[in-house]
Design a protein around this motif. Structure first.
Motif, PDB file in Angstrom:
ATOM      1  N   ILE A  28       0.819  -1.214   0.000  1.00 31.25           N
ATOM      2  CA  ILE A  28       0.000   0.000   0.000  1.00 31.25           C
ATOM      3  C   ILE A  28       0.853   1.266   0.000  1.00 31.25           C
ATOM      4  O   ILE A  28       0.396   2.316  -0.426  1.00 31.25           O
ATOM      5  CB  ILE A  28      -0.985   0.053   1.184  1.00 31.25           C
ATOM      6  N   LYS A  29       2.086   1.156   0.463  1.00 32.76           N
ATOM      7  CA  LYS A  29       2.973   2.335   0.470  1.00 32.76           C
ATOM      8  C   LYS A  29       3.137   2.902  -0.941  1.00 32.76           C
ATOM      9  O   LYS A  29       3.242   4.097  -1.135  1.00 32.76           O
ATOM     10  CB  LYS A  29       4.346   1.961   1.029  1.00 32.76           C
ATOM     11  N   ASP A  30       3.158   2.002  -1.926  1.00 31.35           N
ATOM     12  CA  ASP A  30       3.331   2.435  -3.317  1.00 31.35           C
ATOM     13  C   ASP A  30       2.133   3.246  -3.816  1.00 31.35           C
ATOM     14  O   ASP A  30       2.240   4.005  -4.777  1.00 31.35           O
ATOM     15  CB  ASP A  30       3.536   1.225  -4.236  1.00 31.35           C
ATOM     16  N   LEU A  31       0.994   3.047  -3.168  1.00 35.51           N
ATOM     17  CA  LEU A  31      -0.215   3.746  -3.609  1.00 35.51           C
ATOM     18  C   LEU A  31      -0.223   5.207  -3.179  1.00 35.51           C
ATOM     19  O   LEU A  31      -0.882   6.047  -3.795  1.00 35.51           O
ATOM     20  CB  LEU A  31      -1.460   3.083  -3.017  1.00 35.51           C
ATOM     21  N   LEU A  32       0.523   5.498  -2.095  1.00 37.35           N
ATOM     22  CA  LEU A  32       0.362   6.798  -1.444  1.00 37.35           C
ATOM     23  C   LEU A  32       0.832   7.973  -2.300  1.00 37.35           C
ATOM     24  O   LEU A  32       0.426   9.102  -2.068  1.00 37.35           O
ATOM     25  CB  LEU A  32       1.092   6.807  -0.091  1.00 37.35           C
ATOM     26  N   GLU A  33       1.674   7.690  -3.292  1.00 36.02           N
ATOM     27  CA  GLU A  33       2.111   8.783  -4.162  1.00 36.02           C
ATOM     28  C   GLU A  33       1.027   9.200  -5.138  1.00 36.02           C
ATOM     29  O   GLU A  33       1.040  10.314  -5.651  1.00 36.02           O
ATOM     30  CB  GLU A  33       3.359   8.350  -4.941  1.00 36.02           C
ATOM     31  N   LYS A  34       0.119   8.292  -5.406  1.00 38.35           N
ATOM     32  CA  LYS A  34      -0.898   8.579  -6.424  1.00 38.35           C
ATOM     33  C   LYS A  34      -2.305   8.750  -5.877  1.00 38.35           C
ATOM     34  O   LYS A  34      -3.158   9.327  -6.545  1.00 38.35           O
ATOM     35  CB  LYS A  34      -0.938   7.424  -7.445  1.00 38.35           C
ATOM     36  N   TYR A  35      -2.546   8.216  -4.704  1.00 41.82           N
ATOM     37  CA  TYR A  35      -3.922   8.185  -4.198  1.00 41.82           C
ATOM     38  C   TYR A  35      -3.981   8.604  -2.734  1.00 41.82           C
ATOM     39  O   TYR A  35      -3.024   8.410  -1.986  1.00 41.82           O
ATOM     40  CB  TYR A  35      -4.503   6.770  -4.297  1.00 41.82           C
ATOM     41  N   GLU A  36      -5.138   9.097  -2.360  1.00 41.26           N
ATOM     42  CA  GLU A  36      -5.430   9.322  -0.951  1.00 41.26           C
ATOM     43  C   GLU A  36      -6.236   8.125  -0.466  1.00 41.26           C
ATOM     44  O   GLU A  36      -7.310   7.840  -1.018  1.00 41.26           O
ATOM     45  CB  GLU A  36      -6.245  10.617  -0.806  1.00 41.26           C
ATOM     46  N   LEU A  37      -5.713   7.420   0.519  1.00 42.11           N
ATOM     47  CA  LEU A  37      -6.384   6.208   0.990  1.00 42.11           C
ATOM     48  C   LEU A  37      -7.359   6.534   2.115  1.00 42.11           C
ATOM     49  O   LEU A  37      -7.044   7.303   3.027  1.00 42.11           O
ATOM     50  CB  LEU A  37      -5.351   5.186   1.472  1.00 42.11           C
ATOM     51  N   VAL A  38      -8.528   5.951   2.054  1.00 45.54           N
ATOM     52  CA  VAL A  38      -9.563   6.152   3.067  1.00 45.54           C
ATOM     53  C   VAL A  38      -9.827   4.799   3.728  1.00 45.54           C
ATOM     54  O   VAL A  38     -10.561   3.964   3.196  1.00 45.54           O
ATOM     55  CB  VAL A  38     -10.854   6.700   2.430  1.00 45.54           C
ATOM     56  N   PRO A  39      -9.186   4.536   4.889  1.00 43.79           N
ATOM     57  CA  PRO A  39      -9.340   3.237   5.544  1.00 43.79           C
ATOM     58  C   PRO A  39     -10.725   3.090   6.173  1.00 43.79           C
ATOM     59  O   PRO A  39     -11.250   4.040   6.762  1.00 43.79           O
ATOM     60  CB  PRO A  39      -8.263   3.241   6.634  1.00 43.79           C
ATOM     61  N   PHE A  40     -11.272   1.906   6.064  1.00 40.20           N
ATOM     62  CA  PHE A  40     -12.617   1.660   6.613  1.00 40.20           C
ATOM     63  C   PHE A  40     -12.741   0.182   6.945  1.00 40.20           C
ATOM     64  O   PHE A  40     -12.336  -0.673   6.167  1.00 40.20           O
ATOM     65  CB  PHE A  40     -13.675   2.048   5.567  1.00 40.20           C
ATOM     66  N   CYS A  41     -13.309  -0.114   8.126  1.00 38.18           N
ATOM     67  CA  CYS A  41     -13.584  -1.510   8.496  1.00 38.18           C
ATOM     68  C   CYS A  41     -15.087  -1.692   8.648  1.00 38.18           C
ATOM     69  O   CYS A  41     -15.673  -1.240   9.631  1.00 38.18           O
ATOM     70  CB  CYS A  41     -12.888  -1.879   9.803  1.00 38.18           C
ATOM     71  N   PRO A  42     -15.722  -2.357   7.712  1.00 42.07           N
ATOM     72  CA  PRO A  42     -17.178  -2.499   7.781  1.00 42.07           C
ATOM     73  C   PRO A  42     -17.661  -3.277   9.002  1.00 42.07           C
ATOM     74  O   PRO A  42     -18.743  -2.977   9.529  1.00 42.07           O
ATOM     75  CB  PRO A  42     -17.531  -3.275   6.505  1.00 42.07           C
ATOM     76  N   GLU A  43     -16.882  -4.235   9.461  1.00 46.08           N
ATOM     77  CA  GLU A  43     -17.357  -5.020  10.612  1.00 46.08           C
ATOM     78  C   GLU A  43     -17.332  -4.183  11.885  1.00 46.08           C
ATOM     79  O   GLU A  43     -18.263  -4.231  12.690  1.00 46.08           O
ATOM     80  CB  GLU A  43     -16.534  -6.309  10.748  1.00 46.08           C
ATOM     81  N   CYS A  44     -16.272  -3.388  12.078  1.00 42.83           N
ATOM     82  CA  CYS A  44     -16.210  -2.513  13.254  1.00 42.83           C
ATOM     83  C   CYS A  44     -17.277  -1.433  13.167  1.00 42.83           C
ATOM     84  O   CYS A  44     -18.017  -1.189  14.127  1.00 42.83           O
ATOM     85  CB  CYS A  44     -14.849  -1.850  13.355  1.00 42.83           C
ATOM     86  N   GLU A  45     -17.363  -0.789  12.018  1.00 41.91           N
ATOM     87  CA  GLU A  45     -18.305   0.328  11.873  1.00 41.91           C
ATOM     88  C   GLU A  45     -19.749  -0.161  11.925  1.00 41.91           C
ATOM     89  O   GLU A  45     -20.653   0.590  12.285  1.00 41.91           O
ATOM     90  CB  GLU A  45     -18.045   1.089  10.575  1.00 41.91           C
ATOM     91  N   GLY A  46     -19.951  -1.415  11.592  1.00 38.57           N
ATOM     92  CA  GLY A  46     -21.294  -1.989  11.680  1.00 38.57           C
ATOM     93  C   GLY A  46     -21.695  -2.348  13.102  1.00 38.57           C
ATOM     94  O   GLY A  46     -22.833  -2.757  13.343  1.00 38.57           O
ATOM     95  N   GLY A  47     -20.748  -2.216  14.037  1.00 37.11           N
ATOM     96  CA  GLY A  47     -21.102  -2.374  15.443  1.00 37.11           C
ATOM     97  C   GLY A  47     -20.519  -3.595  16.133  1.00 37.11           C
ATOM     98  O   GLY A  47     -20.862  -3.868  17.293  1.00 37.11           O
ATOM     99  N   LEU A  48     -19.638  -4.331  15.472  1.00 37.82           N
ATOM    100  CA  LEU A  48     -19.048  -5.505  16.123  1.00 37.82           C
ATOM    101  C   LEU A  48     -17.798  -5.099  16.904  1.00 37.82           C
ATOM    102  O   LEU A  48     -17.128  -4.128  16.569  1.00 37.82           O
ATOM    103  CB  LEU A  48     -18.696  -6.559  15.072  1.00 37.82           C
ATOM    104  N   THR A  49     -17.484  -5.873  17.945  1.00 41.78           N
ATOM    105  CA  THR A  49     -16.310  -5.588  18.754  1.00 41.78           C
ATOM    106  C   THR A  49     -15.075  -6.238  18.127  1.00 41.78           C
ATOM    107  O   THR A  49     -15.189  -7.135  17.296  1.00 41.78           O
ATOM    108  CB  THR A  49     -16.479  -6.161  20.172  1.00 41.78           C
ATOM    109  N   THR A  50     -13.907  -5.783  18.570  1.00 36.73           N
ATOM    110  CA  THR A  50     -12.643  -6.399  18.165  1.00 36.73           C
ATOM    111  C   THR A  50     -11.895  -6.773  19.435  1.00 36.73           C
ATOM    112  O   THR A  50     -11.735  -5.912  20.298  1.00 36.73           O
ATOM    113  CB  THR A  50     -11.790  -5.404  17.356  1.00 36.73           C
ATOM    114  N   PRO A  51     -11.416  -7.993  19.596  1.00 37.40           N
ATOM    115  CA  PRO A  51     -11.656  -9.122  18.689  1.00 37.40           C
ATOM    116  C   PRO A  51     -13.109  -9.614  18.741  1.00 37.40           C
ATOM    117  O   PRO A  51     -13.882  -9.183  19.590  1.00 37.40           O
ATOM    118  CB  PRO A  51     -10.698 -10.193  19.211  1.00 37.40           C
ATOM    119  N   ARG A  52     -13.436 -10.475  17.799  1.00 47.50           N
ATOM    120  CA  ARG A  52     -14.804 -11.015  17.701  1.00 47.50           C
ATOM    121  C   ARG A  52     -14.712 -12.437  17.159  1.00 47.50           C
ATOM    122  O   ARG A  52     -13.689 -12.836  16.605  1.00 47.50           O
ATOM    123  CB  ARG A  52     -15.658 -10.147  16.766  1.00 47.50           C
ATOM    124  N   ASP A  53     -15.797 -13.174  17.305  1.00 45.26           N
ATOM    125  CA  ASP A  53     -15.800 -14.529  16.746  1.00 45.26           C
ATOM    126  C   ASP A  53     -15.790 -14.432  15.222  1.00 45.26           C
ATOM    127  O   ASP A  53     -16.424 -13.544  14.656  1.00 45.26           O
ATOM    128  CB  ASP A  53     -17.051 -15.289  17.188  1.00 45.26           C
TER     129      ASP A  53
END
Ligand code: SF4
Length: 144
Positions: A28-53
């Motif tokens: 992903i380091k190679d991407l940073l020169e060309k793109y702005e990365l927007v990190p997102f975790c759907p399982e966390c944002e959907g309301g699950l805990t970490t760690p989880r089953d």
């Protein structure tokens, strides 16, 4: 102006996977020169805990290894991922392969026995249906 790309948060080093670990991908380091990365975790944002089953898609539901129905959280995470793409004008997503949320084309078959079938994770499926270009970390080179 740099094009924005949605990326599974675990791929950039967030310790958000079901074990509380990251799936950091040095490429992903190679991407940073060309793109702005927007990190997102759907399982966390959907309301699950970490760690989880761990969970897998079984027909029209997502179920944990202990039998908990987590379909709502998975669908919520997918909707939020799509909302971010809409707000930010994101057209491409790099999503972690084999995840029941993020997996693209290949996910586990719902028997918790590491068998792969041809299907998308819940978030990958929604983003594709909405016209977003979804790739896995194996295909980062196609963006460079
Ligand atoms: Fe990574 Fe996606 Fe799983 Fe979150 S849901 S830990 S971003 S693979």
């Amino acid at each position: 102006f740099m094009e924005k790309i949605l990326i599974s948060a675990c791929l950039v080093g967030d310790k958000c996977n079901y074990e509380g670990k990251s799936n950091y991908t040095p490429k992903i380091k190679d991407l940073l020169e060309k793109y702005e990365l927007v990190p997102f975790c759907p399982e966390c944002e959907g309301g699950l805990t970490t760690p989880r089953d761990p969970s897998e898609r079984i027909k029209d539901k997502v179920v944990s290894s202990k039998g908990r129905d987590v379909t709502y959280q998975y669908e919520k995470g997918a909707e939020l991922a799509y909302n971010i793409c809409m707000y930010l004008g994101i057209k491409t997503a790099i999503l972690k392969k084999h995840s029941p949320s993020c997996g693209s084309n290949e996910i586990y078959d719902g028997t918790f026995s590491h068998k792969i079938i041809t299907r998308d994770g819940v978030t990958a499926e929604l983003l594709k249906r909405k016209g977003i270009n979804v790739i896995t970390e194996d295909d980062i080179d196609t963006l460079l």
